[in-house]
Design a protein around this motif. Structure first.
Motif, mmCIF file in Angstrom:
data_model
loop_
_atom_site.group_PDB
_atom_site.id
_atom_site.type_symbol
_atom_site.label_atom_id
_atom_site.label_comp_id
_atom_site.label_asym_id
_atom_site.label_seq_id
_atom_site.Cartn_x
_atom_site.Cartn_y
_atom_site.Cartn_z
ATOM 1 N N ALA A 41 0.845 -1.209 0.000
ATOM 2 C CA ALA A 41 0.000 0.000 0.000
ATOM 3 C C ALA A 41 0.877 1.255 0.000
ATOM 4 O O ALA A 41 0.616 2.214 -0.737
ATOM 5 C CB ALA A 41 -0.931 -0.011 1.214
ATOM 6 N N THR A 42 1.931 1.242 0.804
ATOM 7 C CA THR A 42 2.832 2.403 0.863
ATOM 8 C C THR A 42 3.490 2.621 -0.500
ATOM 9 O O THR A 42 3.535 3.747 -1.014
ATOM 10 C CB THR A 42 3.909 2.178 1.948
ATOM 11 O OG1 THR A 42 3.236 1.917 3.192
ATOM 12 C CG2 THR A 42 4.792 3.407 2.113
ATOM 13 N N ALA A 43 3.956 1.532 -1.121
ATOM 14 C CA ALA A 43 4.607 1.651 -2.437
ATOM 15 C C ALA A 43 3.617 2.121 -3.500
ATOM 16 O O ALA A 43 4.003 2.765 -4.472
ATOM 17 C CB ALA A 43 5.208 0.298 -2.834
ATOM 18 N N ALA A 44 2.316 1.813 -3.301
ATOM 19 C CA ALA A 44 1.304 2.201 -4.292
ATOM 20 C C ALA A 44 0.823 3.636 -4.078
ATOM 21 O O ALA A 44 0.087 4.160 -4.905
ATOM 22 C CB ALA A 44 0.116 1.245 -4.212
ATOM 23 N N GLY A 45 1.213 4.259 -2.957
ATOM 24 C CA GLY A 45 0.837 5.659 -2.757
ATOM 25 C C GLY A 45 0.032 5.950 -1.497
ATOM 26 O O GLY A 45 -0.523 7.043 -1.375
ATOM 27 N N ALA A 46 -0.053 4.996 -0.567
ATOM 28 C CA ALA A 46 -0.759 5.287 0.689
ATOM 29 C C ALA A 46 0.060 6.300 1.497
ATOM 30 O O ALA A 46 1.260 6.101 1.699
ATOM 31 C CB ALA A 46 -0.959 4.011 1.489
ATOM 32 N N SER A 47 -0.578 7.380 1.932
ATOM 33 C CA SER A 47 0.135 8.437 2.662
ATOM 34 C C SER A 47 0.206 8.084 4.136
ATOM 35 O O SER A 47 1.270 8.106 4.754
ATOM 36 C CB SER A 47 -0.574 9.766 2.467
ATOM 37 O OG SER A 47 -1.966 9.586 2.659
ATOM 38 N N ARG A 48 -0.927 7.775 4.722
ATOM 39 C CA ARG A 48 -0.950 7.298 6.110
ATOM 40 C C ARG A 48 -1.832 6.058 6.177
ATOM 41 O O ARG A 48 -2.765 5.904 5.385
ATOM 42 C CB ARG A 48 -1.431 8.380 7.073
ATOM 43 C CG ARG A 48 -2.684 9.109 6.661
ATOM 44 C CD ARG A 48 -2.956 10.289 7.574
ATOM 45 N NE ARG A 48 -3.260 9.867 8.925
ATOM 46 C CZ ARG A 48 -4.494 9.913 9.461
ATOM 47 N NH1 ARG A 48 -5.526 10.353 8.753
ATOM 48 N NH2 ARG A 48 -4.702 9.521 10.694
ATOM 49 N N ILE A 49 -1.486 5.180 7.103
ATOM 50 C CA ILE A 49 -2.187 3.899 7.171
ATOM 51 C C ILE A 49 -2.707 3.704 8.586
ATOM 52 O O ILE A 49 -1.938 3.742 9.555
ATOM 53 C CB ILE A 49 -1.241 2.750 6.772
ATOM 54 C CG1 ILE A 49 -0.789 2.955 5.316
ATOM 55 C CG2 ILE A 49 -1.912 1.402 6.955
ATOM 56 C CD1 ILE A 49 0.120 1.900 4.769
ATOM 57 N N VAL A 50 -4.017 3.531 8.694
ATOM 58 C CA VAL A 50 -4.632 3.277 9.998
ATOM 59 C C VAL A 50 -4.948 1.787 10.055
ATOM 60 O O VAL A 50 -5.773 1.289 9.280
ATOM 61 C CB VAL A 50 -5.919 4.112 10.173
ATOM 62 C CG1 VAL A 50 -6.514 3.865 11.554
ATOM 63 C CG2 VAL A 50 -5.635 5.597 9.964
ATOM 64 N N VAL A 51 -4.255 1.081 10.935
ATOM 65 C CA VAL A 51 -4.451 -0.366 11.039
ATOM 66 C C VAL A 51 -5.430 -0.644 12.174
ATOM 67 O O VAL A 51 -5.216 -0.192 13.313
ATOM 68 C CB VAL A 51 -3.105 -1.086 11.302
ATOM 69 C CG1 VAL A 51 -3.321 -2.591 11.438
ATOM 70 C CG2 VAL A 51 -2.119 -0.797 10.183
ATOM 71 N N VAL A 52 -6.497 -1.376 11.859
ATOM 72 C CA VAL A 52 -7.490 -1.735 12.873
ATOM 73 C C VAL A 52 -7.074 -3.062 13.489
ATOM 74 O O VAL A 52 -6.962 -4.071 12.789
ATOM 75 C CB VAL A 52 -8.899 -1.846 12.259
ATOM 76 C CG1 VAL A 52 -9.927 -2.162 13.349
ATOM 77 C CG2 VAL A 52 -9.268 -0.568 11.521
ATOM 78 N N VAL A 53 -6.813 -3.047 14.793
ATOM 79 C CA VAL A 53 -6.401 -4.266 15.484
ATOM 80 C C VAL A 53 -7.476 -4.669 16.489
ATOM 81 O O VAL A 53 -8.315 -3.850 16.883
ATOM 82 C CB VAL A 53 -5.036 -4.086 16.204
ATOM 83 C CG1 VAL A 53 -3.929 -3.890 15.188
ATOM 84 C CG2 VAL A 53 -5.072 -2.920 17.192
ATOM 85 N N GLY A 54 -7.455 -5.928 16.908
ATOM 86 C CA GLY A 54 -8.465 -6.418 17.857
ATOM 87 C C GLY A 54 -7.949 -7.700 18.482
ATOM 88 O O GLY A 54 -7.262 -7.689 19.498
ATOM 89 N N TYR A 55 -8.203 -8.841 17.794
ATOM 90 C CA TYR A 55 -7.717 -10.132 18.286
ATOM 91 C C TYR A 55 -6.173 -10.093 18.334
ATOM 92 O O TYR A 55 -5.526 -9.731 17.355
ATOM 93 C CB TYR A 55 -8.203 -11.248 17.357
ATOM 94 C CG TYR A 55 -7.663 -12.608 17.705
ATOM 95 C CD1 TYR A 55 -8.210 -13.339 18.755
ATOM 96 C CD2 TYR A 55 -6.595 -13.136 17.006
ATOM 97 C CE1 TYR A 55 -7.702 -14.584 19.082
ATOM 98 C CE2 TYR A 55 -6.077 -14.382 17.328
ATOM 99 C CZ TYR A 55 -6.637 -15.099 18.371
ATOM 100 O OH TYR A 55 -6.129 -16.317 18.692
#
Ligand code: TTP
Length: 394
Positions: A41-55
């Motif tokens: 995603a970063t290489a494709a152009g994602a500027s910031r990434i919000v990762v949803v965690v849980g388990y």
């Protein structure tokens, strides 16, 4: 493009490999599954990434901890993919946003095209659309409807699980509960299709890593992208053919043949006189002993395969210990695809060649024979000389 990555799930279909860790942290070549998603995603152009965690949230945070563009939010209960994006809503800028599953691999070019396309959904052609969310498009390539697993599909074009939503979609996340009791992102997509022109963007390559054999396919893909690199200690009498990576701190002894693509990770040892071939990962600190053959398999960290053993088309969890002479069958006499039990149901792997799945810390006695498709739960044991035809310890 701000991007939400959904990584709060447990991965129940991946058991027993997920008994002791969440699916996003399973190893794929030189990193974890979710690291591949974030890095692509970063290489494709994602500027910031919000990762949803849980388990097992800490394990996912640990896997991604040193990446600057990554932030985390917690989904308290895994109530569906729309609910997961809802957990990230407060962190989103007032702008369009992308959503990716944390367990699906895409090629970089397709993700970049998706990001460029504006409101869009990644789409793929498949032979069995009835198993997917089927997309109906108009002559201009805009999505008109999404139908989950229809009995009579309107097309062979299916939802590949990657989305770019318009800014307003932040307010469309409060969908009703679906028939299976979840809040689903496909319902948000339906709403987006009604309100805006959502383009179906062809995805060249994707892989949903849901079942244990998908982990083999994921490793085949990512190992195929690695360039040959020998940083470890390799005996002059070893023969390393093709794109083989031996990391610093790994040892390859005399008489070993390794046919790439293959990866021998730091602290691992291979040989003497072993044969490693066909998209194999020997994990950190793992050991492949004298006169052992390993083919198209993933050996996780600390796994040990004792002398005179054969491992083919298999996944061995952390610290698995195969006693000397353990032999894995990976082909049926009738040549049919090997079947594996997933959540209690016998399921075709679609693979003519498939071996076994071992959870962490499985131990086999010497001369154990393991039948094709057998799954051994974490910590399971076999006796010396035993022939194992059924799953054990699940
Ligand atoms: P699934 O593949 O449906 O769920 P899972 O990953 O837990 O696997 P299994 O079905 O084997 O139990 O989820 C798709 C993606 O969405 C995956 O990356 C996990 C994520 N997800 C969440 O983040 N929160 C949720 O509430 C759900 C249901 C999924």
């Amino acid at each position: 493009m701000q991007t939400v990555v959904l990584a709060a799930g447990e991965g129940t279909r991946m058991r027993p490999l997920t008994d002791r860790r969440p699916k996003p942290t399973l190893p794929v070549a030189d990193r974890t599954l979710v690291e591949h998603v974030v890095d692509t995603a970063t290489a494709a152009g994602a500027s910031r990434i919000v990762v949803v965690v849980g388990y097992a949230a800490d394990a996912v945070r640990g896997a991604l901890g040193d990446r600057e563009a990554v932030e985390f939010v917690t989904q308290d209960r895994q109530r569906g993919t729309a609910d997961a994006v809802r957990a990230a809503r407060g962190e989103l800028d007032d702008a369009p946003f992308a959503v990716l599953n944390g367990d699906v691999l895409y090629d970089r070019g397709s993700l970049a095209a998706l990001y460029d396309a504006g409101p869009a959904v990644g789409a793929c052609r498949v032979d069995d659309p009835e198993n997917y969310g089927v997309l109906e498009t108009d002559a201009d390539g805009h999505v008109r409807s999404v139908v989950e697993k229809p009995a009579t599909p309107a097309s062979t074009l299916v939802n590949a699980g990657a989305y770019v939503f318009p800014t307003a979609a932040r307010n469309w996340l409060d969908v009703g509960e679906s028939d299976r009791g979840e809040y689903e992102l496909t319902d948000v997509l339906e709403r987006a299709c009604d309100a805006a022109d959502v383009r179906a963007v062809a995805v060249d390559r994707w892989l949903d890593v849901g079942r244990p054999w998908d982990l083999l396919a994921a490793n085949e893909w990512k190992l195929g992208e690695m360039e040959r690199r020998i940083d470890g200690d390799v005996h002059p009498d070893a023969d390393l053919r093709g794109s083989v990576v031996v990391e610093a701190g790994a040892t390859v002894d005399a008489g070993v043949v390794i046919e790439g693509p293959a990866l021998v990770r730091a602290g691992a040892s291979v040989g003497p006189n072993a044969y490693v071939r066909g998209a194999t990962v020997v994990g950190e600190g793992a050991s492949v002993g004298h006169a052992v053959e390993v083919k198209n398999s993933v050996l996780m960290a600390g796994a040990t395969v004792g002398h005179l053993s054969y491992v083919g088309d298999s996944v061995l969890g952390r610290d698995v210990n195969f006693g000397a002479g353990t032999t894995v069958a990976n082909l049926r006499h009738d040549d049919a695809a090997v079947r594996v039990r997933v959540k209690g149901e016998s399921t075709s792997t679609g693979r003519r060649k498939f071996g076994v799945v071992c959870g962490d810390a499985v131990k086999t006695g010497i001369d154990t024979a393991l039948n094709a498709g057998v799954v051994l739960g974490a910590g399971a044991r076999t006796d010396p000389g035993e022939t194992v035809r059924r799953d054990r310890g699940r």
